[in-house]
Design an enzyme around this catalytic site. Structure first.
Site, short mmCIF file in Angstrom:
data_model
loop_
_atom_site.label_atom_id
_atom_site.label_comp_id
_atom_site.label_asym_id
_atom_site.label_seq_id
_atom_site.Cartn_x
_atom_site.Cartn_y
_atom_site.Cartn_z
N ALA A 186 -13.41 -9.38 28.32
CA ALA A 186 -12.29 -9.20 28.46
C ALA A 186 -11.81 -8.32 29.52
O ALA A 186 -12.85 -7.51 29.92
CB ALA A 186 -12.03 -8.25 26.92
N SER A 213 -16.42 -6.50 25.99
CA SER A 213 -15.45 -5.51 27.07
C SER A 213 -16.01 -5.54 28.68
O SER A 213 -17.02 -5.52 28.71
CB SER A 213 -15.04 -4.26 26.59
N ASP A 214 -15.26 -5.53 29.58
CA ASP A 214 -15.32 -4.96 30.76
C ASP A 214 -15.77 -3.55 30.50
O ASP A 214 -15.66 -2.89 29.89
CB ASP A 214 -14.26 -5.11 31.70
N TRP A 215 -16.57 -3.10 31.74
CA TRP A 215 -17.25 -1.89 31.58
C TRP A 215 -16.30 -0.66 31.36
O TRP A 215 -15.35 -0.57 32.33
CB TRP A 215 -18.23 -1.80 32.73
#
Length: 807
Positions: free
Chosen positions: A192, A225-227
């Site tokens: 995401a 998730s993206d970081w």
């Protein structure tokens, strides 16, 4: 019953709520926790747009550096994409990595996007099909793929907070389509994005994730998730996000346990997320009997890898113009001019960066082929900011190329003492140093003499010593984006005079004032390079060399200052005085070839003054050899553009990437790139999407189209003939121009054919039926386009060869 045989739900039922939640946040920056009670092994993830970097951002082991995504996609070859996926899998297996974070399947909405070099194209069909090939190649070896970033993450400006407004129709018809096409290869994970989509954060997008991706498409993988992208607890858990990265801290943990206990999130929601995580673990060999890791994987510098990476890079290179100067005539003398020729940019900036075993510059590659017929001349500077030293430095103790880096805590204890090939180190991100890093010291001997630029990069207080001169400075963040502070670190430099025989250079970094230990992640480095000469001197030298040779090859390009994560471009103009350099060489040379060392469009005000233009992209570790093979004709550059090249700044259907009051309106709708140019929504491009000359000419015969049954798709047939003088590859492209005025032209299929000189073949293009859909917003469903319109067979929309009316 073993974990291998137990249904995932039964394994989940053995765990208490805190344990379930703990498994749904990363254990470290790039790893997940295991759970012995259910046979779950820890899993490791790695960034992977242009190489499988491993578990550390800097200072890791040497890994293969691939050609960048646009260069690979420019081959328009799904089999090649699958081959790349297989090589990426090998690189992951060699490092015991379970999931590679790629491919990037966002679109090239605006040519200003700083991260477009990681994404394939402005077209959703080309993007999705190339991505599917990559995913198949990767997962066939038991390594998970992770297409990203879901969804509408086409720019970097204010990327953590921007609200991209596009609406359901544009979302469905354009930006979700490459993900839908990649879904055919069944990727095991998705990522995401950071941004909001129509007011809802991507990590909370219940409609996109639960309704469309997991619901309509039936996708059974894991959404991470993206970081640092996740900012909520209940909303993200209920919105379909399965895994928060990185860890161990994050917005879930105790907060998610409390949300479940308070009835804000059902425990069955947590269970569903964990089932998906266990399914991923099973697929990558981390559930039940642990997988075995192969020991016979090719090394990144093996002869096999050298051949593959050279061939793949060369195949995607694109000839934009050519009056016959390319390939270079046998025996010709060549003047090679330009800073990117001697310091070729082989990868973009940000999380795509890796530590390759070597990187072949164009000067080295062409010299190996031409020998004493080649003269090499440095060009004008191309970077506005300093970069970590990687040349003209040796370890002060061992004499090996590279630098010594020492890390100390506040007690003066040495936490690390290592040799690095590039003078940069990340602290406070993915290391084991802890919070008390009080000093980082870079030391190196240099062979440079005379006027030399020395300095440092990265947040903190610096003391730099060289040639008896010591300077101090404190560097602060350049902007509010924490990613920009790391990936585009501030710099400080000064010019010193070094004596004959070289000198010892040292740069010492301490944490920023007022902080205790590390104040967040910091990318630190030592800067060292020759002082720049005057432009007049450089241009005069280039002109003299060009006049003395049969052909001048000028290499121009962008740098990771323009093509990088966390920042967008503000112009498509080449940095520095590169345009003036091209003009100076073209005025003096008999023939001039320009090689563009950039992944994305640049302006070419000198195009009419030169004899050939070749786009070489960011060609990876074998870049110099690949460019040499193409220039000399040892390999044909078969690339076709994956993105249209605007004729001027602003002359693009979608241009601005700067939000207004936090909102970025996609006012162009689905008329992105060539779709908008064709509709007259911007001046005609300098070069159209799909354009590329190769090293042959082609004739097209009569074309026809037929339906595959009453409800089937269209197939287009045309005879093509190689009218050139060498064996060559042609890409036959099919476009649909719908009858409906509010629907743009779009690529619907392509087929490649390889023919000998004078040979002909009938080529069929199977058209993708999904491009005959439109989203009916009133009904909330797909509808078919109106009957009529026409099919176009083209070498890019600037060179249409046949038109077929559809009845």
């Amino acid at each position: 019953m073993t974990a291998d045989e137990t249904p995932y739900g039964e394994l989940v039922a053995r765990l208490d709520l805190p344990t379930k939640v703990r498994l749904l946040t990363g254990a470290t920056m790039f790893t997940l926790a295991g759970e012995p009670r259910i046979g779950l092994e820890p899993m490791a993830f790695s960034d992977g747009p242009t190489g499988v970097r491993g578990l550390t951002f800097t200072g890791g082991e040497a890994v293969a550096l691939f050609p960048n995504a646009t260069l690979l996609a420019s081959a328009w070859d799904e089999d090649a994409a699958q081959e790349v996926g297989g090589i990426v899998a090998d690189e992951a297996l060699r490092q015991h990595i379970h999931v590679v974070l790629g491919p990037t399947v966002n679109l090239h909405r605006s040519p200003l996007g700083g991260r477009l070099f990681e994404a394939y194209s402005e077209d959703p069909l080309l993007t999705g099909r190339i991505a599917a090939g990559y995913v198949r190649g990767l997962q066939a070896r038991g390594v998970g793929a992770c297409p990203k970033h879901l969804v509408a993450n086409e720019a970097e400006t204010q990327r953590h907070t921007v609200d991209d407004r596009l609406g359901e129709r544009v979302l469905r018809e354009l930006y979700l389509l490459p993900f839908e096409l990649a879904h055919e290869a069944h990727p095991w994970t998705l990522m995401a994005a950071y941004n909001l989509v129509d007011g809802v954060p991507a990590t909370e997008q219940h409609h996109v994730v639960e309704d469309v991706v997991k619901g309509e498409w039936g996708w059974d993988g894991l959404l991470m998730s993206d970081w640092f992208a996740t900012t909520s607890t209940a909303a993200s858990a209920n919105g379909g996000l399965d895994l928060v990265m990185p860890g161990p801290d994050g917005p879930w943990g105790d907060a998610l346990v409390a949300a479940v206990e308070a009835g804000e999130v059902g425990e069955e929601v947590v269970d569903e997320h964990l089932v998906r995580l266990l399914r991923l673990a099973d697929r990558v060999g981390a559930l039940g009997t642990p997988r075995t890791w192969p020991s016979d994987v090719e090394q990144p510098d093996s002869p096999v890898r050298r051949e593959q990476l050279t061939r793949l890079a060369a195949a995607g290179m694109t000839v934009l113009t050519n009056d016959g100067t390319l390939p270079l005539a046998e025996g010709a003398t060549v003047a090679l001019v330009g800073r990117p020729a001697l310091d070729t940019v082989t990868m973009g900036g940000g999380s795509a960066q890796v530590n390759p075993p070597y990187s072949v510059d164009i000067a080295d590659g062409l010299s190996a082929v031409l020998g004493d017929r080649l003269t090499v001349v440095d060009g004008v500077p191309v970077r506005a900011r300093a970069v970590p030293a990687s040349r003209d430095v040796t370890h002060p103790g061992t004499g090996e190329p590279g630098v010594q880096v020492v890390v100390e805590d506040s007690y003066g204890r040495v936490l690390d003492d290592r040799h690095l090939p590039v003078a940069q180190l990340m602290v406070g991100f993915d290391d084991d140093y802890g919070d008390d890093v009080a000093l980082v010291r870079f030391r190196a001997r240099t062979s440079l003499t005379g006027d030399v630029v020395v300095g440092a990069l990265g947040l903190g207080r610096w003391e730099v010593t060289a040639g008896g001169t010591t300077t101090t400075d404190e560097l602060a963040a350049l902007g509010d984006d924490p990613g920009e502070g790391v990936l585009n670190a501030p710099t400080t430099t000064t010019t010193v005079t070094l004596p004959e025989g070289g000198a010892l250079v040292e740069a010492v970094s301490r944490p920023p004032s007022g902080s205790v230990g590390v104040s967040g992640a910091r990318l630190l480095g030592l800067v060292l390079e020759p002082a720049p000469r005057s432009s007049d001197e450089v241009l005069a030298e280039a002109a003299r060399a060009a006049a003395a040779a049969d052909v001048a090859v000028v290499v121009v390009g962008l740098t990771p200052e323009q093509e990088t994560e966390a920042m967008d471009k503000t112009t498509l103009a080449l940095p520095g005085e590169q345009d003036a350099m091209v003009r100076a060489v073209a005025a003096a040379a008999r023939r001039t070839v320009v090689v563009v060392n950039a992944a994305t469009p640049v302006l070419m005000p000198w195009q009419g003054d030169v004899d050939a233009v070749l786009v070489a992209g960011l060609p990876g570790q074998e870049g110099g050899h690949a460019v040499a093979a193409v220039l000399t004709g040892a390999q044909e550059p078969t690339g076709r553009l994956v993105t249209s090249y605007p004729a001027a700044d602003g002359a693009s259907p979608a241009w601005s990437v700067t939000p207004v009051d936090g909102v970025l309106e996609y006012t162009e709708g689905t008329f992105v790139g060539y779709r908008g140019y064709d509709a007259g929504r911007a001046p005609a491009p300098l070069f159209w999407f799909g354009h590329g000359l190769g090293y042959a000419t082609w004739a097209y015969g009569a074309a026809s189209a037929r339906r595959e049954g009453a409800d089937g798709g269209w197939r287009v047939s045309v005879e093509v003939t190689n009218t050139g003088g060498r064996r060559s590859r042609e890409v036959v492209q099919a476009y649909l121009r719908p009858a409906e005025a509010d629907q743009p032209v779009r690529l619907v299929g392509w087929t490649a054919v390889v023919l000998d000189p004078g040979a002909s073949a009938r080529v069929e293009v199977a058209c993708d039926e999904r491009l005959w859909r439109r989203w009916d917003e009133a009904a909330g469903r797909w509808a078919r386009l109106a009957d009529g319109g026409e099919l176009l067979l083209a070498r890019g929309l600037g060179d249409v060869r046949a038109r077929i009316a559809l009845g």
